[in-house]
Design a protein around this motif. Structure first.
Motif, mmCIF file in Angstrom:
data_model
loop_
_atom_site.group_PDB
_atom_site.id
_atom_site.type_symbol
_atom_site.label_atom_id
_atom_site.label_comp_id
_atom_site.label_asym_id
_atom_site.label_seq_id
_atom_site.Cartn_x
_atom_site.Cartn_y
_atom_site.Cartn_z
ATOM 1 N N ARG A 232 15.804 -10.089 37.721
ATOM 2 C CA ARG A 232 16.716 -9.047 38.186
ATOM 3 C C ARG A 232 18.104 -9.619 38.451
ATOM 4 N NH1 ARG A 232 12.635 -6.098 42.547
ATOM 5 N NH2 ARG A 232 11.425 -4.873 41.014
ATOM 6 N N ARG A 233 18.149 -10.812 39.039
ATOM 7 C CA ARG A 233 19.431 -11.434 39.300
ATOM 8 C C ARG A 233 20.170 -11.740 37.993
ATOM 9 N NH1 ARG A 233 19.173 -16.816 42.732
ATOM 10 N NH2 ARG A 233 17.908 -15.372 43.993
ATOM 11 N N ALA A 234 19.440 -12.223 36.990
ATOM 12 C CA ALA A 234 20.069 -12.512 35.700
ATOM 13 C C ALA A 234 20.599 -11.242 35.052
ATOM 14 C CB ALA A 234 19.065 -13.198 34.778
ATOM 15 N N ALA A 235 19.843 -10.148 35.150
ATOM 16 C CA ALA A 235 20.312 -8.887 34.575
ATOM 17 C C ALA A 235 21.584 -8.405 35.277
ATOM 18 C CB ALA A 235 19.217 -7.833 34.677
ATOM 19 N N HIS A 236 21.635 -8.577 36.600
ATOM 20 C CA HIS A 236 22.833 -8.161 37.341
ATOM 21 C C HIS A 236 24.030 -9.034 36.978
ATOM 22 C CE1 HIS A 236 25.386 -6.745 40.586
ATOM 23 N NE2 HIS A 236 25.541 -8.004 40.995
ATOM 24 N N GLN A 237 23.843 -10.334 36.912
ATOM 25 C CA GLN A 237 24.935 -11.229 36.556
ATOM 26 C C GLN A 237 25.427 -10.981 35.136
ATOM 27 O OE1 GLN A 237 23.182 -15.055 37.276
ATOM 28 N NE2 GLN A 237 23.470 -14.946 39.508
ATOM 29 N N LYS A 238 24.508 -10.653 34.246
ATOM 30 C CA LYS A 238 24.905 -10.370 32.873
ATOM 31 C C LYS A 238 25.684 -9.064 32.776
ATOM 32 C CE LYS A 238 22.970 -10.095 28.197
ATOM 33 N NZ LYS A 238 21.718 -10.143 27.391
ATOM 34 N N SER A 239 25.315 -8.070 33.594
ATOM 35 C CA SER A 239 26.029 -6.783 33.553
ATOM 36 C C SER A 239 27.453 -6.908 34.085
ATOM 37 C CB SER A 239 25.262 -5.740 34.369
ATOM 38 O OG SER A 239 25.243 -6.097 35.740
ATOM 39 N N CYS A 240 27.699 -7.902 34.927
ATOM 40 C CA CYS A 240 29.049 -8.101 35.478
ATOM 41 C C CYS A 240 29.962 -8.855 34.523
ATOM 42 C CB CYS A 240 28.970 -8.846 36.807
ATOM 43 S SG CYS A 240 28.088 -7.936 38.107
ATOM 44 N N ARG A 241 29.443 -9.339 33.430
ATOM 45 C CA ARG A 241 30.242 -10.101 32.479
ATOM 46 C C ARG A 241 30.961 -9.149 31.533
ATOM 47 N NH1 ARG A 241 27.011 -13.973 28.528
ATOM 48 N NH2 ARG A 241 26.292 -11.904 27.902
ATOM 49 N N ASN A 242 32.227 -9.428 31.289
ATOM 50 C CA ASN A 242 33.011 -8.606 30.370
ATOM 51 C C ASN A 242 32.589 -8.868 28.930
ATOM 52 O OD1 ASN A 242 34.556 -7.566 32.509
ATOM 53 N ND2 ASN A 242 35.958 -9.325 32.426
ATOM 54 N N PRO A 243 32.741 -7.884 28.050
ATOM 55 C CA PRO A 243 32.370 -8.087 26.642
ATOM 56 C C PRO A 243 33.148 -9.240 26.022
ATOM 57 C CG PRO A 243 32.711 -5.756 27.103
ATOM 58 C CD PRO A 243 33.173 -6.494 28.320
ATOM 59 N N GLY A 244 32.446 -10.139 25.358
ATOM 60 C CA GLY A 244 33.072 -11.290 24.732
ATOM 61 C C GLY A 244 33.312 -12.466 25.651
ATOM 62 N N GLU A 245 33.062 -12.304 26.940
ATOM 63 C CA GLU A 245 33.284 -13.395 27.889
ATOM 64 C C GLU A 245 32.131 -14.392 27.823
ATOM 65 O OE1 GLU A 245 34.072 -13.949 32.718
ATOM 66 O OE2 GLU A 245 33.673 -11.984 31.826
ATOM 67 N N ARG A 246 32.455 -15.671 28.029
ATOM 68 C CA ARG A 246 31.441 -16.709 27.972
ATOM 69 C C ARG A 246 30.485 -16.587 29.162
ATOM 70 N NH1 ARG A 246 33.724 -22.604 26.977
ATOM 71 N NH2 ARG A 246 31.438 -22.914 26.899
ATOM 72 N N THR A 247 29.257 -17.046 28.941
ATOM 73 C CA THR A 247 28.265 -16.997 30.001
ATOM 74 C C THR A 247 28.662 -17.945 31.130
ATOM 75 O OG1 THR A 247 26.552 -16.533 28.357
ATOM 76 C CG2 THR A 247 25.821 -17.276 30.526
#
Length: 426
Positions: A232-247
């Motif tokens: 769940r934490r990974a899904a939340h952190q991924k949703s906060c990332r802008n399109p094209g932004e590095r992990t």
């Protein structure tokens, strides 16, 4: 067979390495260099005309590249030659329809690995009851976890020796897999009974004599809750990332913790499989399993837009359970362990074994009432019992009736082999 009454046996033993942070950085760099050598070799192979695709030409190209490219010198010369031999063997497996064609190795999707092809370079030494030392080229002496007696010192000789090793990194760290060759007496024929095995969901391994092998969940309740929280934490952190932004590094750390828990579950699963298959190989002389087409069993039920599937979520859950049980790996373990103990392993066609009653040999609709219960609807029979045990008895009956297994299909298409095969091959 090398000598009278002796048979050559090759097997591996995997142990955990205890690396310092500096040593881990060096080993990571060597593994990435080996991956880059593979990719350069793959590109060079595709560009060459077919008549020039030879092992000797590739060996000359790698030697020249090591003299001209500085970063390639970080990789030991023997490890670079091992990459070449592995790549050429991958093409041979494709031409013989045992595997698909070699592909480009991506940085993030490819496990880090490195070969030490010569056993004399390892200089294995036991220093403690729990620890041993091994020499890794361009890295030095490294401690590893001693969990099995290895052929070193007085135990080593022409009949028993370490011929090489492979270094592999997973979510739990770096491990070393020793390659061991021994000469052992030919095992006497196993006089144990015959048994049929059904791989199922309710009972992971059900035997025709009524025995069943069960296992607990691979992760404890606390670990399962931790895994769910991390996902769940990974899904939340991924949703906060802008399109094209590095992990972000934070998301990478979360992914690493998830991979660590899953690797721990896989390690426990492997331990259960090894113990179970060893018990079966020691107890029974003839082991019969189903020739399952697992790839077809785990196909999605989603369907198409015009004809959507039904019960897609249920089928997805079943597919996950089938993948988690790793039935194919269990069969592979049984194959070499039964041979080692003097037994034999046979495969029979799978269709009908779970729907047919072993008592009357009739297939009546509705007999498989649930996943675990079988009740024969034939009025003259009426047998009832565990469905997996019934299937295992049908598997054994099929072997006694002389049914031959279905031929295995290759994974490399004829078009791919014709396009990739050089004129100098074979």
């Amino acid at each position: 067979m090398d000598q009278a009454g002796l048979v050559k046996r090759q097997f591996g033993h995997r142990a955990r390495l205890a690396l310092s942070p500096a040593q881990e950085v060096i080993l990571d760099g060597q593994a990435h260099t080996a991956r880059a050598v593979w990719n350069l070799l793959h590109e060079w192979w595709q560009l060459l005309p077919r008549e020039k695709r030879t092992l000797a030409a590739a060996d000359t190209a790698i030697r020249r590249a090591r003299r001209e490219i500085d970063w390639m010198r970080d990789l030991p010369a023997q490890a670079a030659q091992a990459v070449l031999k592995t790549y050429f063997q991958a093409w041979k497996n494709c031409w013989e329809r045992r595997a698909s064609a070699p592909e480009f190795k991506a940085r993030l999707r490819t496990p880090l690995a490195l070969d030490v092809p010569q056993g004399r370079d390892l200089q294995v030494l036991r220093v403690h009851r729990r620890w041993g030392m091994v020499n890794i080229p361009k890295l030095g002496r490294v401690k590893f976890r001693w969990t099995k007696d290895l052929p070193v010192g007085k135990l080593a000789g022409k009949d028993r020796r370490i011929t090489g090793a492979r270094l592999v990194k997973d979510a739990l760290g770096w491990h070393i897999a020793f390659r061991i060759t021994t000469l052992e007496p030919v095992p006497a024929p196993h006089t144990g009974p015959q048994v049929g095995i059904d791989a199922g969901i309710a009972i992971p391994l059900a035997l025709s004599d009524g025995t069943g092998f069960h296992h607990d969940p691979w992760l404890t309740e606390k670990e399962q809750a931790q895994l769910l929280d991390l996902e769940r934490r990974a899904a939340h952190q991924k949703s906060c990332r802008n399109p094209g932004e590095r992990t972000s590094r934070r998301l990478h750390r979360t992914y690493d913790r998830i991979a660590g828990l899953r690797a721990k579950a896989k390690r426990r699963h492997l331990d259960w499989q090894h113990q179970t298959t060893t018990t079966i190989a020691r107890t029974y002389g003839t082991v019969v399993v189903e020739n399952l087409g697992i790839a077809n069993m785990v196909k999605s039920a989603r369907g198409t837009v015009e004809q959507p599937g039904t019960k897609v979520a249920q089928k997805s859950g079943l597919n996950r359970v089938i993948h988690a049980e790793a039935w194919g790996r269990t069969t592979t373990m049984l194959a070499y362990k039964t041979t080692r103990h003097g037994g034999t392993l046979h495969r029979v066609p799978a269709p009908g074994t779970s729907q047919r009653c072993h008592a009357c040999q009739t297939t009546t609709p509705g007999s498989r009432e649930t996943q675990a219960k079988f009740v024969c609807k034939n009025a003259a029979c009426g047998w009832s019992g565990n469905a997996d045990t019934n299937a295992a008895r049908n598997v054994l009956a099929a072997y006694r009736a002389g049914h031959a297994p279905a031929p295995a299909a290759g994974r490399c298409s004829r078009q791919t082999r014709k396009r990739a095969k050089p004129t100098t091959a074979r």
